[in-house]
Design a protein around this motif. Structure first.
Motif, PDB file in Angstrom:
ATOM      1  N   ALA A 114       0.840  -1.205   0.000  1.00 36.58           N
ATOM      2  CA  ALA A 114       0.000   0.000   0.000  1.00 36.58           C
ATOM      3  C   ALA A 114       0.873   1.252   0.000  1.00 36.58           C
ATOM      4  N   LYS A 115       2.018   1.200   0.721  1.00 30.81           N
ATOM      5  CA  LYS A 115       2.853   2.401   0.853  1.00 30.81           C
ATOM      6  C   LYS A 115       3.562   2.730  -0.455  1.00 30.81           C
ATOM      7  N   ILE A 116       4.121   1.688  -1.111  1.00 28.89           N
ATOM      8  CA  ILE A 116       4.877   1.981  -2.340  1.00 28.89           C
ATOM      9  C   ILE A 116       3.919   2.321  -3.492  1.00 28.89           C
ATOM     10  N   THR A 117       2.754   1.632  -3.546  1.00 23.54           N
ATOM     11  CA  THR A 117       1.798   1.978  -4.623  1.00 23.54           C
ATOM     12  C   THR A 117       1.313   3.411  -4.411  1.00 23.54           C
ATOM     13  N   ASN A 118       1.181   3.793  -3.165  1.00 23.40           N
ATOM     14  CA  ASN A 118       0.761   5.162  -2.859  1.00 23.40           C
ATOM     15  C   ASN A 118       1.774   6.173  -3.382  1.00 23.40           C
ATOM     16  N   VAL A 119       3.057   5.830  -3.246  1.00 28.09           N
ATOM     17  CA  VAL A 119       4.119   6.720  -3.748  1.00 28.09           C
ATOM     18  C   VAL A 119       3.999   6.867  -5.265  1.00 28.09           C
ATOM     19  N   VAL A 120       3.849   5.724  -5.959  1.00 31.56           N
ATOM     20  CA  VAL A 120       3.762   5.761  -7.433  1.00 31.56           C
ATOM     21  C   VAL A 120       2.523   6.557  -7.854  1.00 31.56           C
ATOM     22  N   GLU A 121       1.393   6.290  -7.187  1.00 27.98           N
ATOM     23  CA  GLU A 121       0.140   6.988  -7.531  1.00 27.98           C
ATOM     24  C   GLU A 121       0.297   8.492  -7.352  1.00 27.98           C
ATOM     25  N   GLN A 122       0.931   8.865  -6.244  1.00 31.49           N
ATOM     26  CA  GLN A 122       1.083  10.300  -5.942  1.00 31.49           C
ATOM     27  C   GLN A 122       1.967  10.971  -6.986  1.00 31.49           C
ATOM     28  N   GLU A 123       3.138  10.347  -7.238  1.00 30.85           N
ATOM     29  CA  GLU A 123       4.130  10.997  -8.107  1.00 30.85           C
ATOM     30  C   GLU A 123       3.736  10.932  -9.582  1.00 30.85           C
ATOM     31  N   MET A 124       3.191   9.779 -10.004  1.00 30.71           N
ATOM     32  CA  MET A 124       2.954   9.603 -11.443  1.00 30.71           C
ATOM     33  C   MET A 124       1.546  10.003 -11.868  1.00 30.71           C
ATOM     34  N   ILE A 125       0.585   9.950 -10.926  1.00 33.90           N
ATOM     35  CA  ILE A 125      -0.802  10.242 -11.328  1.00 33.90           C
ATOM     36  C   ILE A 125      -1.307  11.528 -10.679  1.00 33.90           C
ATOM     37  N   ALA A 126      -1.382  11.520  -9.336  1.00 35.88           N
ATOM     38  CA  ALA A 126      -2.013  12.655  -8.647  1.00 35.88           C
ATOM     39  C   ALA A 126      -1.347  13.988  -9.011  1.00 35.88           C
ATOM     40  N   ASN A 127       0.001  14.000  -9.081  1.00 35.42           N
ATOM     41  CA  ASN A 127       0.704  15.270  -9.327  1.00 35.42           C
ATOM     42  C   ASN A 127       0.554  15.776 -10.764  1.00 35.42           C
ATOM     43  N   HIS A 128       0.083  14.900 -11.686  1.00 37.73           N
ATOM     44  CA  HIS A 128      -0.021  15.323 -13.096  1.00 37.73           C
ATOM     45  C   HIS A 128      -1.448  15.174 -13.626  1.00 37.73           C
ATOM     46  N   MET A 129      -2.391  14.982 -12.699  1.00 38.06           N
ATOM     47  CA  MET A 129      -3.756  14.634 -13.106  1.00 38.06           C
ATOM     48  C   MET A 129      -4.356  15.613 -14.122  1.00 38.06           C
ATOM     49  N   LEU A 130      -4.365  16.890 -13.763  1.00 39.89           N
ATOM     50  CA  LEU A 130      -5.031  17.874 -14.631  1.00 39.89           C
ATOM     51  C   LEU A 130      -4.313  17.989 -15.971  1.00 39.89           C
ATOM     52  N   ARG A 131      -2.977  17.932 -15.916  1.00 44.98           N
ATOM     53  CA  ARG A 131      -2.223  18.055 -17.169  1.00 44.98           C
ATOM     54  C   ARG A 131      -2.545  16.884 -18.104  1.00 44.98           C
ATOM     55  N   LEU A 132      -2.660  15.685 -17.521  1.00 44.11           N
ATOM     56  CA  LEU A 132      -2.964  14.495 -18.333  1.00 44.11           C
ATOM     57  C   LEU A 132      -4.358  14.592 -18.952  1.00 44.11           C
ATOM     58  N   VAL A 133      -5.331  14.949 -18.110  1.00 41.94           N
ATOM     59  CA  VAL A 133      -6.724  14.978 -18.594  1.00 41.94           C
ATOM     60  C   VAL A 133      -6.885  16.006 -19.711  1.00 41.94           C
ATOM     61  N   HIS A 134      -6.195  17.153 -19.561  1.00 42.83           N
ATOM     62  CA  HIS A 134      -6.366  18.234 -20.548  1.00 42.83           C
ATOM     63  C   HIS A 134      -5.279  18.234 -21.617  1.00 42.83           C
ATOM     64  N   MET A 135      -4.481  17.167 -21.695  1.00 45.58           N
ATOM     65  CA  MET A 135      -3.347  17.162 -22.627  1.00 45.58           C
ATOM     66  C   MET A 135      -3.828  17.373 -24.066  1.00 45.58           C
ATOM     67  N   GLU A 136      -3.155  18.269 -24.762  1.00 44.10           N
ATOM     68  CA  GLU A 136      -3.599  18.629 -26.107  1.00 44.10           C
ATOM     69  C   GLU A 136      -3.461  17.445 -27.058  1.00 44.10           C
ATOM     70  N   ASN A 137      -4.483  17.238 -27.871  1.00 48.03           N
ATOM     71  CA  ASN A 137      -4.513  16.179 -28.903  1.00 48.03           C
ATOM     72  C   ASN A 137      -4.513  14.747 -28.364  1.00 48.03           C
ATOM     73  N   SER A 138      -4.384  14.554 -27.048  1.00 45.41           N
ATOM     74  CA  SER A 138      -4.394  13.164 -26.588  1.00 45.41           C
ATOM     75  C   SER A 138      -5.062  12.994 -25.232  1.00 45.41           C
ATOM     76  N   GLY A 139      -5.569  14.089 -24.639  1.00 41.36           N
ATOM     77  CA  GLY A 139      -6.197  14.004 -23.318  1.00 41.36           C
ATOM     78  C   GLY A 139      -7.539  13.302 -23.372  1.00 41.36           C
ATOM     79  N   LEU A 140      -8.296  13.449 -22.308  1.00 39.69           N
ATOM     80  CA  LEU A 140      -9.564  12.709 -22.192  1.00 39.69           C
ATOM     81  C   LEU A 140     -10.526  13.048 -23.322  1.00 39.69           C
ATOM     82  N   VAL A 141     -10.633  14.332 -23.689  1.00 44.46           N
ATOM     83  CA  VAL A 141     -11.597  14.725 -24.734  1.00 44.46           C
ATOM     84  C   VAL A 141     -11.279  14.002 -26.040  1.00 44.46           C
ATOM     85  N   ASN A 142      -9.978  13.919 -26.370  1.00 44.41           N
ATOM     86  CA  ASN A 142      -9.615  13.187 -27.600  1.00 44.41           C
ATOM     87  C   ASN A 142      -9.948  11.709 -27.501  1.00 44.41           C
ATOM     88  N   MET A 143      -9.729  11.138 -26.312  1.00 47.04           N
ATOM     89  CA  MET A 143     -10.069   9.715 -26.126  1.00 47.04           C
ATOM     90  C   MET A 143     -11.569   9.507 -26.346  1.00 47.04           C
TER      91      MET A 143
END
Length: 734
Positions: free
Chosen positions: A250-279
């Protein structure tokens, strides 16, 4: 013997024999035991007599030398462990962990043997003096002299972290050895594992993933980034299962989730030409599914996806319902809505694991934009009309049900369900009267669905229309049974008798029917009124049809299927070759707008032009003249001549429908107010508005100003009164 003599108390005493213990006994015995411990650590235990050693240790404790035995054990073990630590420190490079692992295994074996020899001390002396048991003592000494020795502690941590880093960068490492070393740290107690390894491991991992995620996000599109994040997450879970403590997952997955997902969430969702809207636009189910499964692991992850999806659906929906091109064709408009709904249903099912909150967001978005177009109720009814007239020909019952269910789904989104009902009634009436419905079963199925959705009142009039159609058949059979013989070869008449309240109200427009038809109609009227008392009949000539047999110039014969108005016009040409617009208007008395449409369809539609117009043009003018088109030909014997109709309502018709809807709403609002006030007796203005809106929302969205007018009307009619002291309070008057 004197009775006063005292009674003697007997006492049994132990036999007083002094056991003489050799003053050097303890030292001698300890020497034997110390020698044995040295031999055990030097792998020479095979020559020892464990029974004898056990007895020696037993006697030492018995003779109160337990303290000497215990402290001797501590110092001897410490001596050996210090020697061992030197050997481990001397190990070079990769041999360091192997040496540590080997010595740890040796220490455990030695500890087991020592514990067996000192079992009596372990069981009696140690608990009574609250000292540390032998096995635990052995672990603590190993911890303090080896693991936490100044030259080993940092080197061990760095070696472990270095190996994990190498594994993360794709190298293969000796997982078995790692597992043994980590297991050793866990055996030494949770605090050793956590302090000496886990905490630094998590910190280093966080830094590693912080840097890596930054590199990835600069160079990857959203889909690729998510794949990498998913792979890293799975690698860490696998690493835990191979050689870390299960509690670390739980602790190490939490680290990966925080660093790779939570910290970049908005940028990923709104990423130009490939974010959620494009999907969403490109139906990338796999990518959006991966985003869903990763984002659900972090707080606010799903709400971030949901918000972006909702605003995208609302935006595209808004464009769709306000696009003037789409509004030109109601059937196409509704089909676009259904396609849009199907698309997102599929995405939510395949990518967002049918998440209820996503379904709710989709529903609220549809409800939002469908009601932006005030003509949505009319368009949905026109769509049904199109499907039930011709669109569902040759389609299986199951598929018809699917289409009807989809229509019902859109119907649920409508706030003005009563407007839909108005149009639906008009369209159903036309279908029934022209016999144009694909299937009675489909018609009835939809009415059952509407009834389930909105209750009996919503559909009672629609059901009345079906009843009238059935009754009319029986009436016609009775009419011909009675009058059939006297009618001879003249024209035949089919009458639909419609109950005024059930059918859409049509202005009663009379037109002059041909004389042979008038006679027939009168006969029917007297027959009907003779069999039913207290009824009135008024002819709706604007809604009827007729079949005419016609012979043209070169003797070509056709059967023409026309409206009642068209029949009245065509029959005039039996007695005249040429007629002006004015003459036709005078002879038939058909309203001007209807007459123009009727003549347009008889003279201006290619392939159906049984009349000729002079001068030839698309529109009908008041000074036009009409002749029979002697050259008319058609490859069909039966020719159906439609009336040029406006599929959508014209502006005045729309206003009229709107007014009728508003009028119908007034009694419903009043009934709701009275119902509420009857049960509540006293209520303030805002609460009445809220309650009435809630009660009526299944049919329409009540306008607060209209509710206010209805309250005023009820006060005038003395159903309610205002409170004398508080003007915003109303009272119910029984």
């Amino acid at each position: 013997m004197n009775n006063n003599q005292k009674k003697r108390n007997f006492q049994i005493e132990a036999f007083k024999h002094k056991v003489v213990v050799d003053p050097k006994y303890a030292d001698k015995t300890w020497k034997i035991l110390e020698h044995a411990i040295h031999e055990i650590y030097n792998h020479n235990a095979s020559g020892l007599s464990f029974e004898e050693l056990y007895r020696n240790a037993y006697n030492m404790v018995l003779h109160k030398f337990g303290e000497k035995l215990y402290s001797g054990l501590v110092s001897t073990m410490t001596f050996h462990l210090k020697e061992i630590s030197k050997v481990i420190e001397a190990a070079q490079g990769g041999l360091f962990l192997e040496e540590l692992n080997r010595k740890w295994a040796d220490h455990n074996k030695a500890l087991q043997m020592i514990r067996d020899i000192l079992m009596y001390m372990d069981r009696t002396f140690i608990p009574s003096t609250h000292k540390t048991p032998v096995h635990e003592l052995g672990l603590n000494l190993w911890r303090d002299n080896i693991i936490r020795s100044s030259k080993i502690q940092t080197r061990l941590l760095n070696t472990l972290l270095e190996l994990i880093l190498r594994e993360r960068t794709g190298e293969v490492i000796n997982r078995g050895l790692m597992r043994n070393i980590i297991k050793m740290l866990m055996d030494l107690g949770p605090s050793v594992y956590q302090e000496d390894f886990e905490k630094p491991f998590l910190e280093v991992s966080a830094n590693f993933y912080r840097v890596e995620s930054q590199q990835f996000i600069e160079c990857c599109d959203c889909g690729d980034y998510l794949k990498k994040a998913e792979r890293r997450l799975n690698e860490e879970i696998e690493r835990v299962s191979h050689y870390l403590d299960a509690k670390s997952e739980a602790k190490i997955t939490n680290v990966v989730e925080q660093e790779m997902i939570a910290n970049h969430m908005l940028r990923l969702v709104h990423m130009e030409n490939s974010g959620l809207v494009n999907m969403l636009l490109d139906d990338k189910y796999e990518d959006s599914g991966r985003m869903y499964s990763l984002f659900r692991r972090v707080s606010n992850g799903l709400s971030t996806i949901r918000d972006v999806m909702t605003s995208h659906i609302r935006e595209t929906g808004k464009q769709l319902v306000t696009d003037p091109e789409k509004l030109k064709d109601p059937v196409e408009f509704v089909q676009c809505l259904l396609d849009e709904k199907d698309k997102y249903d599929k995405i939510i099912s395949l990518a967002f694991s049918n998440d209820k909150t996503f379904q709710n967001a989709l529903n609220s978005s549809f409800e939002f934009f469908i009601n932006l177009n005030p003509r949505s109720p009319e368009f949905i009814s026109l769509f049904v009309d199109d499907k039930l007239r011709k669109g569902l020909k040759g389609v299986s019952e199951e598929d018809i049900e699917i289409v009807l269910d989809k229509v019902m789904m859109l119907f649920r989104y409508l706030q003005e369900k009563d407007v839909f009902e108005k149009y639906y009634k008009q369209h159903l009436a036309k279908r029934l009267l022209s016999g144009k419905t694909v299937s009675d079963d489909a018609e009835r199925s939809l009415i059952v669905k509407l009834k389930t959705e909105c209750g009996y009142q919503f559909t009672s009039k629609l059901e009345g229309m079906f009843t009238d159609m059935k009754t009319s058949q029986d009436t016609m059979q009775g009419f011909y049974a009675t009058h059939g013989s006297e009618l001879g070869d003249g024209p035949t008449l089919v009458v639909q008798v419609l109950t005024t309240g059930s059918w859409p109200t049509q202005p009663s427009v009379t037109c002059n029917l041909p004389s042979e038809m008038s006679v027939l109609c009168e006969k029917f009227r007297s027959y009907y009124l003779g069999t039913h008392t207290g009824r009135r009949l008024s002819w709706q000539t604007n809604m009827g049809t007729a079949d005419l047999k016609a012979t043209f110039g070169k003797g070509q014969k056709h059967e023409l299927n026309v409206s009642t108005y068209q029949m009245c016009v065509l029959v005039l040409f039996n007695n005249a070759d040429r007629l002006s617009y004015k003459e036709i208007e005078q002879a038939t008395e058909i309203p001007s707008s209807d007459l123009k449409r009727c003549l347009q369809s008889l003279a201006c539609v290619k392939g159906k032009n049984v009349l000729r117009k002079e001068p030839m043009s698309k529109d009908i003018a008041e000074d036009d003249a009409f002749l029979v088109n002697e050259k008319f030909t058609s490859k069909f014997y039966k020719v159906k001549i439609g009336t040029v109709v406006a599929q959508k309502e014209s502006e005045p018709e729309k206003q009229e429908t709107r007014q009728r809807v508003e009028e119908d709403r007034k009694p419903q609002i009043e009934a709701a107010i009275v119902r509420i006030m009857k049960s509540r007796k006293v209520l303030d203005h805002n609460n009445i508005i809220a309650e009435v809106t809630k009660q009526l929302q299944s049919r329409f969205l009540a306008n607060p100003s209209e509710i206010k007018k209805r309250i005023e009307s009820l006060i005038e009619r003395e159903f309610l009164e205002r409170d004398n002291s508080d003007r915003r309070l109303y009272r119910y008057l029984a």
